[in-house]
Design a protein around this motif. Sequence first.
Motif, PDB file in Angstrom:
ATOM      1  N   ILE A   5       0.746  -1.252   0.086  1.00 27.24           N
ATOM      2  CA  ILE A   5      -0.131   0.150   0.087  1.00 27.24           C
ATOM      3  C   ILE A   5       0.780   1.269   0.015  1.00 27.24           C
ATOM      4  N   PRO A   6       1.544   1.476  -0.851  1.00 29.52           N
ATOM      5  CA  PRO A   6       2.377   2.866  -0.961  1.00 29.52           C
ATOM      6  C   PRO A   6       1.618   3.885  -1.833  1.00 29.52           C
ATOM      7  N   SER A   7       0.333   4.009  -1.941  1.00 31.32           N
ATOM      8  CA  SER A   7      -0.258   5.103  -2.837  1.00 31.32           C
ATOM      9  C   SER A   7      -1.573   5.239  -2.963  1.00 31.32           C
ATOM     10  N   ALA A   8      -1.941   6.701  -2.721  1.00 28.29           N
ATOM     11  CA  ALA A   8      -3.414   6.806  -2.881  1.00 28.29           C
ATOM     12  C   ALA A   8      -4.007   6.380  -4.209  1.00 28.29           C
ATOM     13  N   MET A   9      -3.287   6.503  -5.005  1.00 27.28           N
ATOM     14  CA  MET A   9      -3.639   6.115  -6.452  1.00 27.28           C
ATOM     15  C   MET A   9      -4.049   4.287  -6.560  1.00 27.28           C
ATOM     16  N   ALA A  10      -3.024   3.763  -5.782  1.00 28.27           N
ATOM     17  CA  ALA A  10      -3.351   2.368  -5.907  1.00 28.27           C
ATOM     18  C   ALA A  10      -4.431   1.882  -5.379  1.00 28.27           C
ATOM     19  N   CYS A  11      -4.723   2.365  -4.243  1.00 31.43           N
ATOM     20  CA  CYS A  11      -5.960   2.164  -3.416  1.00 31.43           C
ATOM     21  C   CYS A  11      -7.133   2.576  -4.240  1.00 31.43           C
ATOM     22  N   VAL A  12      -7.204   3.552  -4.854  1.00 30.32           N
ATOM     23  CA  VAL A  12      -8.244   4.173  -5.652  1.00 30.32           C
ATOM     24  C   VAL A  12      -8.634   3.229  -6.752  1.00 30.32           C
ATOM     25  N   LEU A 128       1.240   1.239  -8.917  1.00 35.04           N
ATOM     26  CA  LEU A 128       0.977   2.689  -8.908  1.00 35.04           C
ATOM     27  C   LEU A 128       2.170   3.378  -9.613  1.00 35.04           C
ATOM     28  N   THR A 129       2.016   4.233 -10.409  1.00 41.63           N
ATOM     29  CA  THR A 129       2.947   5.075 -10.787  1.00 41.63           C
ATOM     30  C   THR A 129       2.913   6.587 -10.379  1.00 41.63           C
ATOM     31  N   MET A 130       4.000   7.267  -9.803  1.00 35.50           N
ATOM     32  CA  MET A 130       3.786   8.500  -9.208  1.00 35.50           C
ATOM     33  C   MET A 130       5.172   9.102  -9.304  1.00 35.50           C
ATOM     34  N   HIS A 131       5.136  10.175  -9.751  1.00 33.39           N
ATOM     35  CA  HIS A 131       6.680  10.914  -9.852  1.00 33.39           C
ATOM     36  C   HIS A 131       7.506  10.121 -10.804  1.00 33.39           C
ATOM     37  N   GLY A 132       6.968   9.478 -11.858  1.00 32.15           N
ATOM     38  CA  GLY A 132       7.757   8.782 -12.630  1.00 32.15           C
ATOM     39  C   GLY A 132       8.346   7.443 -12.317  1.00 32.15           C
ATOM     40  N   ASP A 159       4.949   6.111   1.579  1.00 31.20           N
ATOM     41  CA  ASP A 159       6.138   6.672   1.844  1.00 31.20           C
ATOM     42  C   ASP A 159       6.532   7.284   0.441  1.00 31.20           C
ATOM     43  N   MET A 160       6.575   8.662   0.619  1.00 30.40           N
ATOM     44  CA  MET A 160       6.808   9.237  -0.615  1.00 30.40           C
ATOM     45  C   MET A 160       8.429   8.944  -1.046  1.00 30.40           C
ATOM     46  N   ARG A 161       9.205   8.691  -0.229  1.00 30.24           N
ATOM     47  CA  ARG A 161      10.711   8.409  -0.628  1.00 30.24           C
ATOM     48  C   ARG A 161      10.722   7.070  -1.621  1.00 30.24           C
ATOM     49  N   GLU A 162       9.774   6.263  -1.396  1.00 24.49           N
ATOM     50  CA  GLU A 162       9.635   5.354  -2.323  1.00 24.49           C
ATOM     51  C   GLU A 162       9.311   5.393  -3.691  1.00 24.49           C
ATOM     52  N   TYR A 163       9.011   6.710  -4.121  1.00 22.52           N
ATOM     53  CA  TYR A 163       8.680   7.160  -5.395  1.00 22.52           C
ATOM     54  C   TYR A 163       9.839   8.417  -5.650  1.00 22.52           C
ATOM     55  N   GLY A 164      10.737   8.327  -5.251  1.00 22.75           N
ATOM     56  CA  GLY A 164      11.912   9.171  -5.513  1.00 22.75           C
ATOM     57  C   GLY A 164      11.395  10.842  -5.077  1.00 22.75           C
ATOM     58  N   ILE A 165      10.431  10.749  -4.190  1.00 23.83           N
ATOM     59  CA  ILE A 165      10.091  12.291  -3.658  1.00 23.83           C
ATOM     60  C   ILE A 165      10.984  12.652  -2.584  1.00 23.83           C
ATOM     61  N   VAL A 166      11.594  13.558  -2.331  1.00 29.24           N
ATOM     62  CA  VAL A 166      12.507  14.229  -1.369  1.00 29.24           C
ATOM     63  C   VAL A 166      11.546  14.901  -0.432  1.00 29.24           C
ATOM     64  N   PRO A 167      11.219  14.498   0.853  1.00 31.02           N
ATOM     65  CA  PRO A 167      10.171  15.369   1.785  1.00 31.02           C
ATOM     66  C   PRO A 167      10.593  16.576   1.925  1.00 31.02           C
ATOM     67  N   PRO A 168       9.959  17.725   1.758  1.00 32.89           N
ATOM     68  CA  PRO A 168      10.175  18.974   1.885  1.00 32.89           C
ATOM     69  C   PRO A 168      10.897  19.391   3.467  1.00 32.89           C
ATOM     70  N   LYS A 176      10.250  20.195   8.729  1.00 36.67           N
ATOM     71  CA  LYS A 176      10.156  19.089   8.217  1.00 36.67           C
ATOM     72  C   LYS A 176       8.985  18.481   7.859  1.00 36.67           C
ATOM     73  N   VAL A 177       8.835  17.633   6.896  1.00 35.41           N
ATOM     74  CA  VAL A 177       7.649  16.858   6.524  1.00 35.41           C
ATOM     75  C   VAL A 177       7.868  15.546   6.589  1.00 35.41           C
ATOM     76  N   ASN A 178       7.400  14.708   7.449  1.00 34.53           N
ATOM     77  CA  ASN A 178       7.411  13.394   7.521  1.00 34.53           C
ATOM     78  C   ASN A 178       7.285  12.646   6.297  1.00 34.53           C
ATOM     79  N   PRO A 179       8.270  11.776   6.062  1.00 30.48           N
ATOM     80  CA  PRO A 179       7.894  11.324   4.527  1.00 30.48           C
ATOM     81  C   PRO A 179       6.880  10.208   4.204  1.00 30.48           C
ATOM     82  N   ILE A 180       6.237   9.984   5.339  1.00 34.39           N
ATOM     83  CA  ILE A 180       5.112   8.951   5.225  1.00 34.39           C
ATOM     84  C   ILE A 180       3.799   9.735   5.579  1.00 34.39           C
TER      85      ILE A 180
END
Length: 191
Positions: A5-12, A128-132, A159-168, A176-180
């Motif tokens: 379950i690493p994405s909203a889109m996957a679930c949707v 699930l495809t997110m951030h390429g 976990d946004m890091r699994e999709y190559g997104i660096v938490p802001p 800092k933003v939690n990566p999950i």
Amino acid sequence: MQTTIPSAMACVTLLIAAAPCALPAQTLTPGPLRHAEVTFAIKATTVADFVGRVDSVRAEFSGTSLANVTGSVEIALRDMHTGIGLRDTHMRRTMRADSFPTIRFALAGVDVGTASGDSVTVVFRGDLTMHGVTRAVRVPGHVIVRGGEVDIAASFPLDMREYGIVPPSRFLGAVKVNPIAGVGVRLSFGG
């Protein structure tokens, strides 16, 4: 590698695709998407946590049983809102919305769990495809069937890091933003 379950889109997408055949002993005629909402809860240091939402979801599916359902769900990053315009701008910049404008889930299959009355637990499998980045995911959820209507609900960590997104991070790391993120999905079909 398969991730749980690493994405909203996957679930949707998985949930939408499974909607017409949620209960193993019941075959349904696919109905129109009446309501869709994806929420994401973010925790941040030294500033208030926040919840954002996407009310505009594009979804399609075909099939009349769990054995043959296919489908997809897509959301546009421009439709993600947190209630504060500047924060939305930062979020879209972090997710590189100009280069990767959508999050998409493609359903590969559904594992049916326990049925109780008009409800069944399920696990949706797909990509699930997110951030390429595309990852295989498994998303747990619940499907409720009442007459010709199907309601779906699920929540899961992303976990946004699994999709190559660096938490802001802002102000030299003071904010800092939690990566999950916590993701919630509600979909209603039929009627």
